[in-house]
Design an enzyme around this catalytic site. Structure first.
Site, PDB file in Angstrom:
ATOM      1  N   ASP A 264       3.194  20.197 -11.744  1.00 35.52           N
ATOM      2  CA  ASP A 264       4.528  20.382 -12.295  1.00 35.52           C
ATOM      3  C   ASP A 264       5.478  19.261 -11.901  1.00 35.52           C
ATOM      4  O   ASP A 264       5.549  18.873 -10.729  1.00 35.52           O
ATOM      5  CB  ASP A 264       5.083  21.728 -11.802  1.00 35.52           C
ATOM      6  CG  ASP A 264       6.500  21.978 -12.254  1.00 35.52           C
ATOM      7  OD1 ASP A 264       6.702  22.161 -13.465  1.00 35.52           O
ATOM      8  OD2 ASP A 264       7.407  21.974 -11.397  1.00 35.52           O
ATOM      9  N   GLU A 299       2.732  16.793 -15.514  1.00 34.58           N
ATOM     10  CA  GLU A 299       4.007  16.817 -16.223  1.00 34.58           C
ATOM     11  C   GLU A 299       4.855  15.740 -15.574  1.00 34.58           C
ATOM     12  O   GLU A 299       5.110  15.781 -14.370  1.00 34.58           O
ATOM     13  CB  GLU A 299       4.694  18.173 -16.087  1.00 34.58           C
ATOM     14  CG  GLU A 299       6.016  18.202 -16.847  1.00 34.58           C
ATOM     15  CD  GLU A 299       6.891  19.398 -16.511  1.00 34.58           C
ATOM     16  OE1 GLU A 299       7.703  19.788 -17.365  1.00 34.58           O
ATOM     17  OE2 GLU A 299       6.776  19.938 -15.392  1.00 34.58           O
TER      18      GLU A 299
END
Length: 606
Positions: A264, A299
């Site tokens: 993330d 990401e």
């Protein structure tokens, strides 16, 4: 065949072969540490080691026993490397025997990355039960629809019983609201038995605001000079900190047999070390796991192509792929005409931007971003294969970060969404869909959490203030209509409506379309994807029509798309038709509105 898997990370509570337990914790700003059984008040002091470590080997604890660490001032804290919490993040940790679960599909070797069709889901809202077991009972749905992988939003233990998971504080412990460690293992084991890969979203850029006790005994874990949007920055110049997360990734992949990880918001990981943490992470995993397919996905708002480099055989040197937010943003803007927020960067030349994303990867490859105040964003990416990018038209962020959790079905016409699905699911990039998208779910997916008192007030008002710059939320009355993230009703309304998938109407028809597209993908596109190398894509725009072509060893894969409400003239085209939506779009001299046509000119020419 049954096997056992255990990853011996060098901290936490490790059950030894002789039945004893080895406890280790890094507490550099404490002079002493003890291990306490909160049920019996039994207490044993730990022995100091070099570098701020404390250690205890003891037979006073065994599998299933509760424990906490006691600081010299009397405070008691859970284990930051707990494999399982007895209750919630503030309570005792449990000694876990990771070898207790017997794997039935231990021979599973995974699947090649080019075969991946990802389905992102939130465990708590995917099924009525909201548990690992509820998800396990519905694994057949993914196989029937044609998905090859499920991706779990973070499951690391977070405060309360409901939340997205990005505020976790126990990176090694599956949240008890979802089930036990063995429940999660059984889910993964049975998924493998059905040919499904399982991915996990992990958060290494911050800790949540409740249940993080590291500041009490390991202040050096954090960089006080830097804040992320969600909390204190993590100091990756500290060797114990790096190891804590390196081992965490390997633990999920080896002890739980996950097939891949999604990292993330890595753009929020700041590391001035000579070797960046992200580089060391990928190298560590690649060196450790060589006997099966393991996929690492980023990401990364910075669009760093360097982290996605391939070797001469087109295998990832570091990371397999990156979530391509650029692709989502420009397609969303084309379907909805939204230009607020980050959609500002995609307000013009949309067909060309979609073409660039499909043919060469990122939309922003070193250009100035108006949304970011003119800052340069991204790196050239045409040299990367399409498989270096995960494309999507919906995900948890792009739905849940809207004020009311609106799904695309509520924002765009059905034929426009179907055209976007045809682009997404047949393009050579790796596609990802968000839970319920396959049947056109209309229930919202809202941002929700389970905080209390002042923090709950701050989160609720903070979220509402985020939208104050939007025209329709200028008034306080309008902002008060934004759902309260802490309300149970906000969580409940975000659960999937499984009856829609069986309604015999438009939702079932949408599911049928997705099944059809994924069958074509498995038969036609996946075999081509491995053969699409660097600089293989090109695009052109003529009026309302986008044409994208990829050169492969078998021929040229061609996309024609009219992403507008008006008919358009069809450019000259040859080759074998692979798929067209709507059905009549594959013939004639005219492309109907929202028509998408895929062809393959085999033999290297069109």
């Amino acid at each position: 065949m049954t096997e056992q898997f255990s990853y011996p990370f060098p901290f936490g509570a490790q059950l030894q072969e002789d039945g004893s337990v080895l406890f280790r914790i890094w507490a550099p700003n404490q002079k002493g540490m003890s291990v306490v059984n909160p049920d019996s008040s039994a207490r044993e002091d730990m022995q100091p080691e070099d570098g701020g470590w404390f250690r205890l080997a003891t037979r006073a604890f065994g599998a299933g026993d509760a424990y906490v660490y006691a600081l010299p001032d009397g405070r008691r804290v859970p284990d930051p490397a707990s494999r399982c919490q007895r209750d919630d993040v503030d309570g005792p940790s449990l000694v876990v025997d990771p070898r207790a679960y017997r794997w039935r599909n231990a021979a599973w070797l995974g699947r090649p990355w080019e075969e991946a069709v990802l389905y992102e889901l939130h465990v708590g809202t995917f099924s009525p039960e909201g548990t690992f077991d509820g998800l396990r009972r519905r694994l057949g749905h993914f196989v029937d629809a044609g998905f090859t992988a499920i991706e779990l939003m973070p499951v690391a233990d977070f405060s309360g019983t409901r939340g997205w998971g990005y505020d976790g504080v126990m990176p090694y412990a599956p949240d008890r609201a979802y089930g036990s460690p063995d429940d999660l293992k059984q889910l993964i084991d049975e998924a493998h038995g059905l040919g499904l890969m399982v991915f996990l979203d992990v958060v290494y850029n911050h800790f949540g605001p409740v249940g993080n006790y590291l500041h009490a005994y390991a202040e050096a874990f954090f960089d006080d000079a830097r804040k992320t949007p969600w909390g204190a920055g993590i100091d990756y110049t500290q060797r114990p900190v790096r190891d804590f997360f390196l081992h965490n990734a390997a633990y999920w992949l080896e002890e739980y047999r996950f097939d891949g990880l999604r990292f993330d918001a890595v753009d929020q990981i700041v590391d001035p070390s000579d070797t960046h943490f992200l580089v060391e992470m990928a190298a560590y995993i690649r060196q450790r796991i060589t006997d099966r397919h393991v996929h690492l996905v980023l990401e990364n708002d910075q669009n760093q192509a360097l982290l996605l480099q391939r070797d001469p055989a087109m295998n990832p040197r570091l990371y397999s792929a990156q979530w391509n937010d650029d692709y989502h943003h420009v397609v969303h803007a084309q379907l909805t005409n939204e230009t607020d927020g980050y959609y500002e960067d995609y307000s013009d030349d949309r067909l060309a931007r979609i073409g660039r994303a499909l043919a060469t990867g990122f939309v922003y490859q070193g250009e100035k971003s108006p949304f970011r105040g003119g800052r340069i964003r991204g790196e050239p990416s045409a040299h990367l294969p399409p498989s270096a990018f995960v494309n999507f038209i919906q995900n948890h962020d792009q739905i849940g970060n809207r004020a009311f959790g609106d799904r695309l079905a509520a924002l765009a016409e059905p034929q426009a969404v179907e055209a976007a699905l045809c682009l997404l699911l047949l393009a050579p990039q790796v596609p990802l869909m968000f839970m319920g998208e396959e049947w056109g779910e209309t229930r919202p997916f809202c941002f929700f959490c389970d905080f209390h008192d002042e923090l709950a007030d701050a989160v609720r008002e903070g979220r509402r203030s985020e939208f104050s710059r939007f025209a329709r939320f200028q008034s306080e009355e309008a902002r008060e209509k934004i759902p309260d993230p802490n309300a149970l009703a906000t969580f409940e309304q975000s659960k999937l409506d499984w009856e829609k998938a069986r309604d015999g109407g438009p939702h079932q028809a949408r599911l049928g379309l997705v099944r059809e597209l994924l069958a074509v993908r498995a038969r036609e596109i996946a075999p081509l994807a491995r053969d699409i190398g660097p600089n293989a894509g090109s695009f052109e725009v003529a009026g309302n029509v986008l044409r994208v072509a990829w050169q492969t060893q078998r021929g040229t894969l061609v996309l024609l798309a009219n992403l507008s409400d008006s008919p358009a003239s069809r450019p000259p085209q040859s080759g074998r038709n692979l798929y067209a939506v709507p059905g009549q779009a594959g013939i004639g001299d005219t492309l109907p509105p929202w028509a998408v046509v895929w062809t393959l000119a085999e033999g290297g020419s069109e």
